[in-house]
Design an enzyme around this catalytic site. Sequence first.
Site, mmCIF file in Angstrom:
data_model
loop_
_atom_site.group_PDB
_atom_site.id
_atom_site.type_symbol
_atom_site.label_atom_id
_atom_site.label_comp_id
_atom_site.label_asym_id
_atom_site.label_seq_id
_atom_site.Cartn_x
_atom_site.Cartn_y
_atom_site.Cartn_z
ATOM 1 N N ASN A 1 0.838 -1.204 0.000
ATOM 2 C CA ASN A 1 0.000 0.000 0.000
ATOM 3 C C ASN A 1 0.871 1.251 0.000
ATOM 4 O OD1 ASN A 1 -2.346 1.524 0.104
ATOM 5 N ND2 ASN A 1 -3.214 0.326 1.792
ATOM 6 N N PHE A 2 0.229 2.390 -0.231
ATOM 7 C CA PHE A 2 0.864 3.718 -0.139
ATOM 8 C C PHE A 2 2.051 3.881 -1.084
ATOM 9 C CE2 PHE A 2 -1.023 2.820 4.097
ATOM 10 C CZ PHE A 2 -2.061 3.739 4.012
ATOM 11 N N LEU A 3 1.967 3.280 -2.249
ATOM 12 C CA LEU A 3 2.970 3.544 -3.287
ATOM 13 C C LEU A 3 2.780 4.989 -3.743
ATOM 14 C CD1 LEU A 3 4.984 2.906 -5.606
ATOM 15 C CD2 LEU A 3 3.074 1.898 -6.855
ATOM 16 N N CYS A 4 3.823 5.758 -3.640
ATOM 17 C CA CYS A 4 3.680 7.177 -3.980
ATOM 18 C C CYS A 4 4.998 7.743 -4.502
ATOM 19 C CB CYS A 4 3.249 7.957 -2.733
ATOM 20 S SG CYS A 4 2.982 9.694 -3.057
ATOM 21 N N ILE A 5 4.914 8.479 -5.593
ATOM 22 C CA ILE A 5 6.086 9.135 -6.176
ATOM 23 C C ILE A 5 5.784 10.629 -6.304
ATOM 24 C CG2 ILE A 5 7.511 9.320 -8.276
ATOM 25 C CD1 ILE A 5 7.147 6.299 -8.644
ATOM 26 N N LYS B 1 8.781 8.301 -14.927
ATOM 27 C CA LYS B 1 10.214 8.050 -15.152
ATOM 28 C C LYS B 1 10.570 6.608 -14.801
ATOM 29 C CE LYS B 1 11.470 12.852 -14.092
ATOM 30 N NZ LYS B 1 11.315 13.297 -15.478
ATOM 31 N N ARG B 2 9.566 5.745 -14.732
ATOM 32 C CA ARG B 2 9.775 4.319 -14.470
ATOM 33 C C ARG B 2 10.370 4.032 -13.085
ATOM 34 N NH1 ARG B 2 6.502 2.282 -17.973
ATOM 35 N NH2 ARG B 2 7.368 0.260 -17.411
ATOM 36 N N LEU B 3 10.071 4.941 -12.138
ATOM 37 C CA LEU B 3 10.543 4.696 -10.776
ATOM 38 C C LEU B 3 9.635 3.692 -10.043
ATOM 39 C CD1 LEU B 3 12.518 5.350 -8.494
ATOM 40 C CD2 LEU B 3 11.223 7.437 -8.018
ATOM 41 N N ALA B 4 8.346 3.694 -10.407
ATOM 42 C CA ALA B 4 7.407 2.780 -9.723
ATOM 43 C C ALA B 4 7.869 1.321 -9.847
ATOM 44 C CB ALA B 4 5.986 2.967 -10.257
ATOM 45 N N THR C 1 -4.483 -3.426 -3.943
ATOM 46 C CA THR C 1 -5.627 -2.897 -4.697
ATOM 47 C C THR C 1 -5.179 -1.632 -5.413
ATOM 48 O OG1 THR C 1 -6.337 -1.780 -2.669
ATOM 49 C CG2 THR C 1 -7.507 -3.776 -3.254
ATOM 50 N N LEU D 1 -7.019 -1.012 3.133
ATOM 51 C CA LEU D 1 -7.069 0.409 3.510
ATOM 52 C C LEU D 1 -6.720 1.278 2.317
ATOM 53 C CD1 LEU D 1 -5.234 0.083 6.918
ATOM 54 C CD2 LEU D 1 -7.681 0.104 6.485
HETATM 55 C C1 LIG Z 1 5.945 -10.973 -2.756
HETATM 56 C C2 LIG Z 1 5.958 -9.556 -2.555
HETATM 57 C C3 LIG Z 1 5.500 -8.738 -3.764
HETATM 58 C C4 LIG Z 1 5.349 -7.280 -3.430
HETATM 59 C C5 LIG Z 1 4.953 -6.443 -4.636
HETATM 60 C C6 LIG Z 1 3.567 -6.751 -5.150
HETATM 61 C C7 LIG Z 1 3.145 -5.755 -6.238
HETATM 62 C C8 LIG Z 1 2.782 -4.400 -5.695
HETATM 63 C C9 LIG Z 1 2.329 -3.467 -6.781
HETATM 64 C C10 LIG Z 1 2.085 -2.065 -6.265
HETATM 65 C C11 LIG Z 1 0.765 -1.911 -5.565
HETATM 66 C C12 LIG Z 1 0.518 -0.508 -5.128
HETATM 67 C C13 LIG Z 1 -0.771 -0.334 -4.371
HETATM 68 C C14 LIG Z 1 -0.994 1.159 -4.161
HETATM 69 O O1 LIG Z 1 -0.373 1.775 -3.353
HETATM 70 S S1 LIG Z 1 -2.176 1.901 -5.171
HETATM 71 C C15 LIG Z 1 -1.866 3.629 -4.958
HETATM 72 C C16 LIG Z 1 -0.933 4.129 -5.986
HETATM 73 N N1 LIG Z 1 -0.585 5.506 -5.709
HETATM 74 C C17 LIG Z 1 -1.175 6.574 -6.283
HETATM 75 O O2 LIG Z 1 -2.070 6.463 -7.099
HETATM 76 C C18 LIG Z 1 -0.640 7.901 -5.822
HETATM 77 C C19 LIG Z 1 -0.426 8.900 -6.945
HETATM 78 N N2 LIG Z 1 0.367 8.336 -8.013
HETATM 79 C C20 LIG Z 1 1.716 8.109 -7.965
HETATM 80 O O3 LIG Z 1 2.383 8.353 -6.970
HETATM 81 C C21 LIG Z 1 2.357 7.506 -9.202
HETATM 82 O O4 LIG Z 1 1.551 7.777 -10.323
HETATM 83 C C22 LIG Z 1 2.585 5.971 -9.095
HETATM 84 C C23 LIG Z 1 3.600 5.673 -7.998
HETATM 85 C C24 LIG Z 1 1.290 5.224 -8.805
HETATM 86 C C25 LIG Z 1 3.125 5.440 -10.420
HETATM 87 O O5 LIG Z 1 4.261 6.151 -10.784
HETATM 88 P P1 LIG Z 1 4.416 6.824 -12.228
HETATM 89 O O6 LIG Z 1 3.071 7.306 -12.626
HETATM 90 O O7 LIG Z 1 5.509 7.800 -12.158
HETATM 91 O O8 LIG Z 1 4.787 5.586 -13.193
HETATM 92 P P2 LIG Z 1 6.253 5.056 -13.546
HETATM 93 O O9 LIG Z 1 6.724 5.680 -14.807
HETATM 94 O O10 LIG Z 1 7.164 5.164 -12.395
HETATM 95 O O11 LIG Z 1 5.960 3.520 -13.799
HETATM 96 C C26 LIG Z 1 5.040 3.119 -14.765
HETATM 97 C C27 LIG Z 1 4.744 1.653 -14.541
HETATM 98 O O12 LIG Z 1 4.110 1.508 -13.257
HETATM 99 C C28 LIG Z 1 2.817 0.924 -13.435
HETATM 100 N N3 LIG Z 1 1.922 1.504 -12.414
HETATM 101 C C29 LIG Z 1 1.418 2.744 -12.377
HETATM 102 N N4 LIG Z 1 0.662 2.909 -11.286
HETATM 103 C C30 LIG Z 1 0.704 1.734 -10.617
HETATM 104 C C31 LIG Z 1 0.124 1.285 -9.426
HETATM 105 N N5 LIG Z 1 -0.687 2.063 -8.680
HETATM 106 N N6 LIG Z 1 0.372 0.035 -9.008
HETATM 107 C C32 LIG Z 1 1.167 -0.783 -9.728
HETATM 108 N N7 LIG Z 1 1.742 -0.417 -10.900
HETATM 109 C C33 LIG Z 1 1.519 0.850 -11.334
HETATM 110 C C34 LIG Z 1 2.398 1.302 -14.823
HETATM 111 O O13 LIG Z 1 1.378 0.440 -15.309
HETATM 112 C C35 LIG Z 1 3.713 1.149 -15.549
HETATM 113 O O14 LIG Z 1 3.988 -0.227 -15.728
HETATM 114 P P3 LIG Z 1 3.735 -0.908 -17.177
HETATM 115 O O15 LIG Z 1 2.377 -0.496 -17.575
HETATM 116 O O16 LIG Z 1 4.794 -0.377 -18.098
HETATM 117 O O17 LIG Z 1 3.847 -2.387 -16.950
#
Ligand SMILES: CCCCCCCCCCCCCC(=O)SCCNC(=O)CCNC(=O)[C@H](O)C(C)(C)COP(=O)(O)OP(=O)(O)OC[C@H]1O[C@@H](n2cnc3c(N)ncnc32)[C@H](O)[C@@H]1OP(=O)(O)O
Length: 452
Positions: free
Chosen positions: A170-174, A181-184, A206, A452
């Site tokens: 949760n709380f993924l935030c950039i 910039k592909r940091l996510a 989620t 949450l």
């Molecule tokens: C075993 C353990 C495993 C643990 C890990 C399990 C997985 C956990 C997964 C995470 C669960 C998080 C749950 C929560 O917290 S969901 C809440 C997410 N946060 C927000 O919405 C807050 C506002 N937004 C931001 O901070 C940024 O826009 C975020 C950080 C969301 C993306 O940053 P940015 O916009 O600068 O993008 P990029 O250039 O770095 O990267 C682009 C790539 O990232 C993919 N993308 C974009 N948004 C999401 C997203 N919400 N989940 C998964 N992937 C996401 C996107 O399809 C693309 O990939 P692809 O399309 O090329 O394939």
Amino acid sequence: MSDKKDDKAIGKKSIEEMLRMLAMGQSLSEPEQKQMADYKFWKTQPVARLDEKVDQEGEINVGKTPADVPAEPLPLLADFEWVTMDLTDAAETKQVYELLYGHYVEDQDATFRFAYSAEFFDWALKPPGWRRDWHVGVRVKASGKLVAFISAVPATLSVRDTEMKAVEINFLCIHKKLRAKRLAPVLIREITRRVNRQNIWQALYTVGKVLPSPVTTCRYYHRPLNWPNLLDVGFSVLPQGKTKAQMVAKYTIGLETKTPGWRTAIKKDIPQMKELFDRYQSRLELVQHFTEEELEHMLIDPHDTEKVVHCYVSETEGRITDFVSFYLLPFSVLDNATHEKLGVAYLFYYASEAGLDKPRFDPAGTKALADRLKLLVGDCLVVCKGLGVDVFNAVSSQDNALFLQDLKFGGGDGFLNFYLFNYKAFPIAGGIDEKTKEADVVKRSAVGVVML
Ligand SMILES: CCCCCCCCCCCCCC(=O)SCCNC(=O)CCNC(=O)[C@H](O)C(C)(C)COP(=O)(O)OP(=O)(O)OC[C@H]1O[C@@H](n2cnc3c(N)ncnc32)[C@H](O)[C@@H]1OP(=O)(O)O
């Protein structure tokens, strides 16, 4: 009964938009989703492919051990560094708060912000078994500024009959300036590495967006409690042909709770609550198992005032027959002369004995449960009104379809997709009809976990 016309007519900044923002979801009207090949990151990850017809449930990558996982973090661009945030430290907690406050979720006009608090993070990010190294940040080396965050908390999940040690992400935030910039993907890979090092290989998360591939999708529902406030802050407008008084009357809430034996849950209730909860949840297909310690953390807020989570039981002759809970996460309202905050509550976990002695879809059992849930959730609305909450939210998970309409919840156009990492599962009912996207009162949802 919810009046669809009214719901459609709500606002220039509608409750639907607000809820999409809460869910970080996307509306039905947004353009078609990307193809699998377009998911440059996600197509490399152990997740079900888009539109894949799962023919067997189970782990995707099997047989790895922590020894196969690099001991060191992934490389970052030279100007940045990984940090483990210390959420026992007030100053570091504030930095996470400030990052999320400014960059997590926003509406189009940036008028509303989640009003997180240290108490909220204590609750959400430090359940029993929490690990400091699962609170991952990225700082700018030169200034020390926190510009990205992602978190994991431990969770024991079941998908149907398979129990697994997992995490919830949760709380993924950039920071806005570092977007696209592909940091996510780097953050996701790093949290995966840290979790894998603990010999955990599955995760639940989620996201409002469609990614490969949701195991289920729930819909957001909202129940206005203080309609005039929602009107004032621009969430609602007066529907055509209605008067303010009619809208206020429509959403009026009584002053007294009605559930017999209703009282605040306390620590000593936990053993009975857990037993009831386990029985109730055993009828659902995607659930989180809580130990007594975990249940206490999630449901019994130790604070006397300014509680994040509120939980009530119904007790008859010393026996707990039901419990219900909600949590509060208000919005800060920017640029509004009269309102600084908007009170927002979310339905959380509940369980009831009503109908539990019968199969889940038995008509008499269903009726008993529906009646009971209307009483219990109806009383949450009464309590929330007293707490100054303006809108009460629920998603279409659990047995929520049984009370949404009668308690005057309106369907939002925000949808919440649930994902499993490194586990393929057959689809799970999300509580909405596939075609109409309306609450499915007959099938209901098999989702028991509340994220949450
Ligand atoms: C075993 C353990 C495993 C643990 C890990 C399990 C997985 C956990 C997964 C995470 C669960 C998080 C749950 C929560 O917290 S969901 C809440 C997410 N946060 C927000 O919405 C807050 C506002 N937004 C931001 O901070 C940024 O826009 C975020 C950080 C969301 C993306 O940053 P940015 O916009 O600068 O993008 P990029 O250039 O770095 O990267 C682009 C790539 O990232 C993919 N993308 C974009 N948004 C999401 C997203 N919400 N989940 C998964 N992937 C996401 C996107 O399809 C693309 O990939 P692809 O399309 O090329 O394939």
